[in-house]
Design a protein around this motif. Structure first.
Motif, PDB file in Angstrom:
ATOM      1  N   LYS A 104      -7.583 -31.943  23.776  1.00  0.00           N
ATOM      2  CA  LYS A 104      -6.831 -30.750  23.411  1.00  0.00           C
ATOM      3  C   LYS A 104      -7.042 -30.500  21.920  1.00  0.00           C
ATOM      4  CE  LYS A 104      -3.330 -31.074  27.020  1.00  0.00           C
ATOM      5  NZ  LYS A 104      -3.831 -29.921  27.794  1.00  0.00           N
ATOM      6  N   ASP A 105      -6.882 -29.247  21.511  1.00  0.00           N
ATOM      7  CA  ASP A 105      -6.938 -28.968  20.079  1.00  0.00           C
ATOM      8  C   ASP A 105      -5.510 -29.016  19.519  1.00  0.00           C
ATOM      9  OD1 ASP A 105      -5.650 -26.566  20.626  1.00  0.00           O
ATOM     10  OD2 ASP A 105      -7.427 -25.317  20.247  1.00  0.00           O
ATOM     11  N   ARG A 106      -5.353 -28.648  18.266  1.00  0.00           N
ATOM     12  CA  ARG A 106      -4.049 -28.799  17.628  1.00  0.00           C
ATOM     13  C   ARG A 106      -2.978 -27.892  18.228  1.00  0.00           C
ATOM     14  NH1 ARG A 106      -4.190 -27.816  11.605  1.00  0.00           N
ATOM     15  NH2 ARG A 106      -6.361 -28.398  11.561  1.00  0.00           N
ATOM     16  N   THR A 107      -3.416 -26.875  18.961  1.00  0.00           N
ATOM     17  CA  THR A 107      -2.435 -25.979  19.585  1.00  0.00           C
ATOM     18  C   THR A 107      -2.102 -26.409  21.004  1.00  0.00           C
ATOM     19  OG1 THR A 107      -4.045 -24.468  20.582  1.00  0.00           O
ATOM     20  CG2 THR A 107      -3.459 -24.060  18.269  1.00  0.00           C
ATOM     21  N   GLY A 108      -2.812 -27.423  21.506  1.00  0.00           N
ATOM     22  CA  GLY A 108      -2.584 -27.875  22.876  1.00  0.00           C
ATOM     23  C   GLY A 108      -3.563 -27.264  23.868  1.00  0.00           C
ATOM     24  N   ALA A 109      -4.483 -26.431  23.366  1.00  0.00           N
ATOM     25  CA  ALA A 109      -5.480 -25.818  24.249  1.00  0.00           C
ATOM     26  C   ALA A 109      -6.543 -26.845  24.630  1.00  0.00           C
ATOM     27  CB  ALA A 109      -6.128 -24.626  23.544  1.00  0.00           C
ATOM     28  N   ASP A 110      -7.000 -26.754  25.889  1.00  0.00           N
ATOM     29  CA  ASP A 110      -8.027 -27.687  26.382  1.00  0.00           C
ATOM     30  C   ASP A 110      -9.392 -27.322  25.837  1.00  0.00           C
ATOM     31  OD1 ASP A 110      -6.483 -29.342  28.140  1.00  0.00           O
ATOM     32  OD2 ASP A 110      -6.275 -27.582  29.431  1.00  0.00           O
ATOM     33  N   SER A 111     -10.183 -28.366  25.552  1.00  0.00           N
ATOM     34  CA  SER A 111     -11.579 -28.124  25.201  1.00  0.00           C
ATOM     35  C   SER A 111     -12.404 -29.247  25.790  1.00  0.00           C
ATOM     36  CB  SER A 111     -11.766 -28.075  23.680  1.00  0.00           C
ATOM     37  OG  SER A 111     -11.555 -29.357  23.137  1.00  0.00           O
ATOM     38  N   SER A 112     -13.670 -28.964  26.043  1.00  0.00           N
ATOM     39  CA  SER A 112     -14.539 -30.048  26.494  1.00  0.00           C
ATOM     40  C   SER A 112     -15.947 -29.782  25.986  1.00  0.00           C
ATOM     41  CB  SER A 112     -14.524 -30.184  28.012  1.00  0.00           C
ATOM     42  OG  SER A 112     -15.242 -29.147  28.594  1.00  0.00           O
ATOM     43  N   ALA A 113     -16.705 -30.847  25.836  1.00  0.00           N
ATOM     44  CA  ALA A 113     -18.065 -30.711  25.321  1.00  0.00           C
ATOM     45  C   ALA A 113     -18.915 -31.845  25.858  1.00  0.00           C
ATOM     46  CB  ALA A 113     -18.046 -30.754  23.791  1.00  0.00           C
ATOM     47  N   THR A 114     -20.185 -31.551  26.030  1.00  0.00           N
ATOM     48  CA  THR A 114     -21.170 -32.576  26.368  1.00  0.00           C
ATOM     49  C   THR A 114     -21.925 -32.907  25.085  1.00  0.00           C
ATOM     50  OG1 THR A 114     -21.383 -31.755  28.615  1.00  0.00           O
ATOM     51  CG2 THR A 114     -23.205 -33.081  27.766  1.00  0.00           C
ATOM     52  N   LEU A 115     -21.956 -34.177  24.745  1.00  0.00           N
ATOM     53  CA  LEU A 115     -22.500 -34.579  23.442  1.00  0.00           C
ATOM     54  C   LEU A 115     -23.558 -35.652  23.595  1.00  0.00           C
ATOM     55  CD1 LEU A 115     -19.069 -34.986  21.588  1.00  0.00           C
ATOM     56  CD2 LEU A 115     -20.574 -32.982  21.520  1.00  0.00           C
ATOM     57  N   ASP A 116     -24.564 -35.591  22.716  1.00  0.00           N
ATOM     58  CA  ASP A 116     -25.490 -36.721  22.599  1.00  0.00           C
ATOM     59  C   ASP A 116     -25.781 -36.934  21.116  1.00  0.00           C
ATOM     60  OD1 ASP A 116     -27.184 -34.616  22.044  1.00  0.00           O
ATOM     61  OD2 ASP A 116     -28.123 -34.634  24.024  1.00  0.00           O
ATOM     62  N   GLY A 117     -26.687 -37.854  20.830  1.00  0.00           N
ATOM     63  CA  GLY A 117     -27.024 -38.121  19.437  1.00  0.00           C
ATOM     64  C   GLY A 117     -25.828 -38.629  18.642  1.00  0.00           C
ATOM     65  N   LEU A 118     -25.796 -38.261  17.366  1.00  0.00           N
ATOM     66  CA  LEU A 118     -24.755 -38.742  16.458  1.00  0.00           C
ATOM     67  C   LEU A 118     -23.355 -38.360  16.941  1.00  0.00           C
ATOM     68  CD1 LEU A 118     -24.003 -40.115  13.791  1.00  0.00           C
ATOM     69  CD2 LEU A 118     -24.338 -37.897  12.648  1.00  0.00           C
TER      70      LEU A 118
END
Ligand code: NI
Length: 191
Positions: free
Chosen positions: A136-150
């Motif tokens: 969640k972000d600071r407002t409580g909203a959901d977020s998602s991400a696919t990450l690689d590398g650093l």
């Protein structure tokens, strides 16, 4: 600092409406082997002004220490929050609240890691190379991400902090002891 003003936050706006303006604070970072780094952080339930203040202070503290990530555990706040900024010019701070990581690729990559709580030591650590993060972000909203590398390394390192884990835990006990002794000596000398 200018970068933060270009990302106005709900908490920031709230704060401006209060009578007393508060400037961001640089927090003390716990140093290994402080046992408080071993606490498991609690999920955040209130997405209120206090959370915004904590996040802003953590971002300020991360920049002051020239870090790319900082977990609340490291500033002795045992809530599931971390901040990260992987941009060259420190213009893209991100905050992750109640983060959950799923490994997408068990294949590991080895990268050198350091930690603001373990100053001066950098070690090769193997971690899954691709992960998904839901938060969640600071407002409580959901977020998602696919990450690689650093970015994949950084979020795994920070979520470890929230679980009371350090990158040293992936090393041999002998190596960890050696680093512990050196840091304890350095801390005694600076005390
Ligand atoms: Ni760290």
């Amino acid at each position: 600092m200018a970068a933060l003003y270009s990302h106005p936050s709900a908490a920031g706006i709230l704060r401006e409406s209060t009578a007393e303006l508060r400037s961001m604070a640089v927090l003390d970072i716990l140093q290994f082997p402080d046992s408080r780094l071993r606490k498991v952080a609690e999920p955040v339930s209130d997405f209120d002004q206090n959370l915004g203040v904590l996040i802003d202070d953590m971002i300020e503290t991360m920049y002051e220490a020239s870090g790319i990530g900082l977990a609340a555990t490291q500033v002795n706040v045992h809530q599931r929050v971390f901040v990260m900024d992987l941009s060259e010019d420190r213009s893209a701070p991100q905050a992750f609240v109640n983060p959950v990581i799923s490994v997408l690729d068990e294949e590991t990559d080895v990268r050198q890691e350091g930690c603001l709580s373990i100053p001066g030591f950098y070690e090769d650590i193997a971690r899954p190379r691709s992960v998904r993060i839901d938060a969640k972000d600071r407002t409580g909203a959901d977020s998602s991400a696919t990450l690689d590398g650093l970015a994949a390394v950084c979020v795994q390192h920070e979520v470890d902090h929230l679980d009371g884990k350090l990158f040293l835990d992936y090393l041999s006990a002998l190596k960890r002891q050696r680093i512990r002794r050196k840091l304890e000596k350095a801390q005694k000398q600076s005390a």
